[in-house]
Scaffold this active site. Structure first.
Site, PDB file in Angstrom:
ATOM      1  N   ASN A  94     -82.659  35.431 110.486  1.00  9.76           N
ATOM      2  CA  ASN A  94     -83.820  36.309 110.892  1.00  9.76           C
ATOM      3  C   ASN A  94     -84.568  36.775 109.454  1.00  9.76           C
ATOM      4  O   ASN A  94     -83.914  36.623 108.359  1.00  9.76           O
ATOM      5  CB  ASN A  94     -83.426  37.690 111.043  1.00  9.76           C
ATOM      6  CG  ASN A  94     -82.980  37.559 112.364  1.00  9.76           C
ATOM      7  OD1 ASN A  94     -83.410  37.093 113.635  1.00  9.76           O
ATOM      8  ND2 ASN A  94     -81.713  38.306 112.676  1.00  9.76           N
ATOM      9  N   GLY A 100     -86.969  41.247 112.841  1.00  5.09           N
ATOM     10  CA  GLY A 100     -85.791  42.354 112.806  1.00  5.09           C
ATOM     11  C   GLY A 100     -84.639  42.047 111.726  1.00  5.09           C
ATOM     12  O   GLY A 100     -83.635  42.783 111.494  1.00  5.09           O
ATOM     13  N   GLN A 101     -85.160  41.510 110.618  1.00  7.58           N
ATOM     14  CA  GLN A 101     -84.262  41.368 109.428  1.00  7.58           C
ATOM     15  C   GLN A 101     -84.252  42.658 108.867  1.00  7.58           C
ATOM     16  O   GLN A 101     -84.780  43.360 108.511  1.00  7.58           O
ATOM     17  CB  GLN A 101     -84.748  40.476 108.321  1.00  7.58           C
ATOM     18  CG  GLN A 101     -83.968  40.281 107.234  1.00  7.58           C
ATOM     19  CD  GLN A 101     -84.399  39.299 106.223  1.00  7.58           C
ATOM     20  OE1 GLN A 101     -85.471  38.904 106.169  1.00  7.58           O
ATOM     21  NE2 GLN A 101     -83.573  39.017 104.940  1.00  7.58           N
ATOM     22  N   HIS A 107     -79.107  35.364 105.285  1.00  4.50           N
ATOM     23  CA  HIS A 107     -77.773  35.088 105.891  1.00  4.50           C
ATOM     24  C   HIS A 107     -78.269  34.434 107.103  1.00  4.50           C
ATOM     25  O   HIS A 107     -79.296  34.615 107.973  1.00  4.50           O
ATOM     26  CB  HIS A 107     -76.967  36.348 106.322  1.00  4.50           C
ATOM     27  CG  HIS A 107     -77.843  37.443 107.025  1.00  4.50           C
ATOM     28  ND1 HIS A 107     -78.720  38.223 106.188  1.00  4.50           N
ATOM     29  CD2 HIS A 107     -78.104  37.747 108.072  1.00  4.50           C
ATOM     30  CE1 HIS A 107     -79.347  39.093 106.969  1.00  4.50           C
ATOM     31  NE2 HIS A 107     -79.000  38.785 108.362  1.00  4.50           N
ATOM     32  N   HIS A 109     -76.537  34.147 110.956  1.00  5.73           N
ATOM     33  CA  HIS A 109     -75.619  34.495 112.095  1.00  5.73           C
ATOM     34  C   HIS A 109     -75.031  33.387 112.765  1.00  5.73           C
ATOM     35  O   HIS A 109     -75.705  32.431 113.087  1.00  5.73           O
ATOM     36  CB  HIS A 109     -76.274  35.187 112.912  1.00  5.73           C
ATOM     37  CG  HIS A 109     -76.720  36.512 112.495  1.00  5.73           C
ATOM     38  ND1 HIS A 109     -76.385  37.996 112.689  1.00  5.73           N
ATOM     39  CD2 HIS A 109     -77.973  36.667 111.728  1.00  5.73           C
ATOM     40  CE1 HIS A 109     -77.081  38.782 112.211  1.00  5.73           C
ATOM     41  NE2 HIS A 109     -78.125  38.081 111.307  1.00  5.73           N
TER      42      HIS A 109
HETATM   43  P1  AMP Z   1     -80.377  40.820 110.195  1.00  4.74           P
HETATM   44  O1  AMP Z   1     -80.929  41.770 111.084  1.00  4.74           O
HETATM   45  O2  AMP Z   1     -80.555  39.524 110.482  1.00  4.74           O
HETATM   46  O3  AMP Z   1     -80.661  41.316 108.951  1.00  4.74           O
HETATM   47  O4  AMP Z   1     -78.748  41.183 110.264  1.00  4.74           O
HETATM   48  C1  AMP Z   1     -77.706  41.990 109.457  1.00  4.74           C
HETATM   49  C2  AMP Z   1     -76.517  41.857 110.020  1.00  4.74           C
HETATM   50  O5  AMP Z   1     -75.502  42.286 108.964  1.00  4.74           O
HETATM   51  C3  AMP Z   1     -76.385  42.737 111.199  1.00  4.74           C
HETATM   52  O6  AMP Z   1     -75.569  41.913 112.293  1.00  4.74           O
HETATM   53  C4  AMP Z   1     -75.231  43.617 110.728  1.00  4.74           C
HETATM   54  O7  AMP Z   1     -74.321  44.131 111.962  1.00  4.74           O
HETATM   55  C5  AMP Z   1     -74.606  43.094 109.614  1.00  4.74           C
HETATM   56  N1  AMP Z   1     -74.004  43.894 108.470  1.00  4.74           N
HETATM   57  C6  AMP Z   1     -74.473  44.861 107.693  1.00  4.74           C
HETATM   58  N2  AMP Z   1     -73.590  45.327 107.011  1.00  4.74           N
HETATM   59  C7  AMP Z   1     -72.609  44.556 106.939  1.00  4.74           C
HETATM   60  C8  AMP Z   1     -71.223  44.691 106.333  1.00  4.74           C
HETATM   61  N3  AMP Z   1     -71.013  45.441 105.395  1.00  4.74           N
HETATM   62  N4  AMP Z   1     -70.244  43.824 106.830  1.00  4.74           N
HETATM   63  C9  AMP Z   1     -70.481  42.761 107.714  1.00  4.74           C
HETATM   64  N5  AMP Z   1     -71.716  42.913 108.358  1.00  4.74           N
HETATM   65  C10 AMP Z   1     -72.857  43.650 107.966  1.00  4.74           C
END
Ligand code: AMP
Ligand code: ZN
Length: 121
Positions: A94, A100-101, A107, A109
């Protein structure tokens, strides 16, 4: 524009990299770290991140290509390790508000373990 090349003290993923914040790490090498997402959207939901801070893909440059390629080959290795290589898996990156980042440290997923919906979006 270039990335910082450093860890950011306010970034939750940088805190995971330096061990300040707990995580369930599944893979780690000099360049990348992978750990389980805290809010999984599929039976398998792993995040794969560079060990240096990038706000988003928008901050990646041509010299980052080896690192970006490494993120993909690590994703494949993890898929083998967790048993979804043959059943299939999806990688999502994202970037920015419309995608929706929520965490501004680049990162991927890696999700799997169930049939994904398509078309996406
Ligand atoms: P995005 O919307 O692509 O920025 O996704 C961020 C992702 O990070 C989401 O799926 C969250 O559930 C995950 N996330 C946020 N904080 C943590 C954390 N401390 N440990 C593991 N995953 C996390
Ligand atoms: Zn960071």
């Amino acid at each position: 524009m270039s990335n910082t090349g450093n860890l950011e003290s306010t970034c939750i993923f940088c805190k995971i990299i330096n061990g300040e914040s707990p995580s369930r790490i599944v893979y780690r090498d000099d360049l990348v770290t992978a750990f389980h997402d805290i809010h999984p959207v599929a039976p398998l939901h792993i995040l794969i991140i560079p060990n240096k801070h990038f706000h988003s893909l928008n901050l990646a440059n041509i010299e980052d290509e080896p690192l970006l390629g490494h993120l993909l080959t690590v994703a494949h290795q993890i898929a083998i390790r967790v048993g979804v290589e043959q059943s299939g898996y999806r990688l999502i990156l994202n970037t920015g508000p419309d995608a929706g980042q929520a965490v501004f440290h680049l990162h991927f997923h890696l999700i799997g373990g169930r049939r994904m919906r398509f078309p996406m979006g």
